[in-house]
Write a protein that holds these residues in place. Structure first.
Motif: not given
Length: 451
Positions: A148-150, A292-294, A353-359
């Motif tokens: 995710k940093t990459g 960044l949020i992810q 919302v999707f990326l937070v749920g996924f992560s």
């Protein structure tokens, strides 16, 4: 207090996991690169289908890598394998730097994907084998965090510089990583499987400190090697084992849902999605904010995985992903079909919302379960096949998302992704056992329905 030094192996593990950072760069590259290629930032014209093919070549290359990385690692060791796979990675980025035709971009991306597939296998193996068991879990979390940093890195890079500079910087990172890895010690387990006991002792001294008493750990490593060798079977025989067969089906199911949730479409084409939404502020900056949020979400997930259990996180993660994908689909339906204007920021909100749920669940827990569901031998024999399935479905989604979205509407495509997230939550509820706090032996018994 531990009887070994944490600092040496922690530093080596963190630097080694930069292979996943490079993997994250490859995954995120097409989001900022896509709009620039379509606007002819390069010296040649790029069609939408060619761009989709270039984006999807990373998982396609990774699919092929899944079937050769084990052989290369067993033949040359983990350190040399990373250096070997850095060669196609560098070739790939040089093709991107000097591309004069679309096929050069497509071939370059394939080479990068092949290398990243090799990095993926060898990074996890290397960190898992150099780390002391007391700190192995926390060190392995750097793998997913660095992916995710990459992704975030290339999002930001793409927003502040042109594509040529981005590709040059990425190629330099590959060279630095290969040079740094060449100084690392080989894993004690690999050295002992090759009968190099003295070299294994030297490796442990580097990793654990010069005062470390290595005798007990050497015996544990040898016992694990003996156990793996005693149970060693080819794939077609290993898969006949009921526990292995069920674990393979569960892992394959999770990988299919992992990619059919639409995560590849979102990450590979995030900037394009934001542009199509009509967002009023810079879509490249918005892409960086989402990256960044992810990253923050995947870091936070590390504190929950051993507290709430695997099933709960996977189910709740998919439910949140349903809301995110439904929200994106409804926005595009109201914009493209009903003709409503305004509220473009909702795309950014629902992508978040999707990326937070996924992560929080699917992104992190899936790979933990791969390590927990398979027996020691099955990890070596069956796990690469499951990894191949993962790369294959990533390739399918990345390749066909643009054309499917054009054919049936982007809103319908996101509704389909939401449906897969919902189906995933149901299947996990019905079939996935809870592995939290259970030993490998207990999990194998659980898979064959024994107490």
């Amino acid at each position: 207090m531990y009887d070994f030094k944490v600092f040496p192996q922690a530093v080596i593990a963190v630097i080694a996991s930069f292979g996943s950072f490079i993997f994250g760069i490859a995954l995120g590259w097409s989001a900022p690169a896509g709009p620039k290629l379509m606007s002819n930032e390069n010296s040649f014209e790029m069609q939408k289908t060619e761009l989709a093919l270039a984006a999807s070549m990373v998982p396609f290359g990774g699919f092929f890598a899944a079937f050769i990385t084990g052989f290369i690692r067993n033949r040359f060791g983990t350190v040399k394998s990373i250096i070997i796979f850095s060669v196609p990675n560098l070739i790939g980025y040089l093709l991107l730097v000097f591309a004069q035709k679309p096929w050069m971009l497509i071939l370059g991306r394939f080479c990068i994907g092949l290398a990243c597939g090799g990095y993926s296998f060898n990074n996890l193996t290397y960190i898992g084998e150099i780390a002391s068991k007391q700190i192995r879990g926390i060190l392995l979390t750097f793998y997913e965090i660095n992916i995710k940093t990459g992704v975030l890195f290339v999002f930001v890079l793409g927003s502040v510089t042109n594509l040529l500079i981005t590709n040059i910087i990425c190629s330099v990172i590959v060279v630095i990583y290969a040079i740094a890895f060449s100084f690392f010690p080989e894993t004690p387990m690999y050295l002992m499987t090759k009968g190099k006991v003295d070299d294994a002792k030297k490796s442990l001294k580097v990793l654990r400190g010069s005062d470390y008493k290595y005798d007990n750990e050497m015996r544990e490593i040898q016992d694990e090697i003996d156990e793996i060798e005693a149970a060693k079977l080819p794939f077609w025989l290993e898969i006949k084992n009921k526990a292995t067969r069920k674990a393979f089906c569960l892992v394959a199911m999770m990988f299919v849902f992992f990619h059919m949730s639409g995560t590849d479409a979102v990450i590979f084409y995030m900037t394009t999605i934001l542009i199509e939404s009509g967002i009023k502020f810079d879509p490249f900056v918005a892409t960086s904010v989402l990256g960044l949020i992810q990253l923050l979400a995947i870091i936070a997930s590390a504190f929950f995985i051993d507290r709430y259990g695997r099933r709960f996180l996977m189910i709740s993660s998919n439910i949140v992903m349903v809301l995110g994908q439904l929200g994106i689909g409804l926005y595009f339906y109201s914009k493209n079909i009903l003709g409503f204007d305004g509220y473009e920021y909702l795309t950014l909100v629902f992508l978040c919302v999707f990326l937070v749920g996924f992560s929080f669940g699917v992104a992190s827990v899936t790979f933990v379960l791969v390590g927990e569901l398979f027996s020691l031998n099955a990890k070596k024999v069956v796990s690469p096949v499951a990894q191949g399935i993962s790369f294959l479905f990533s390739f399918i989604v990345a390749t066909f998302f643009p054309s499917v979205a054009d054919a049936i509407g982007i809103h319908t495509t996101f509704f389909i992704f939401a449906g897969f997230c919902f189906l995933s939550a149901i299947c996990i509820t019905l079939f996935l056992p809870e592995t939290k706090g259970k030993s490998l032996y207990e999990i194998q018994k659980l898979l064959i329905n024994e107490k």
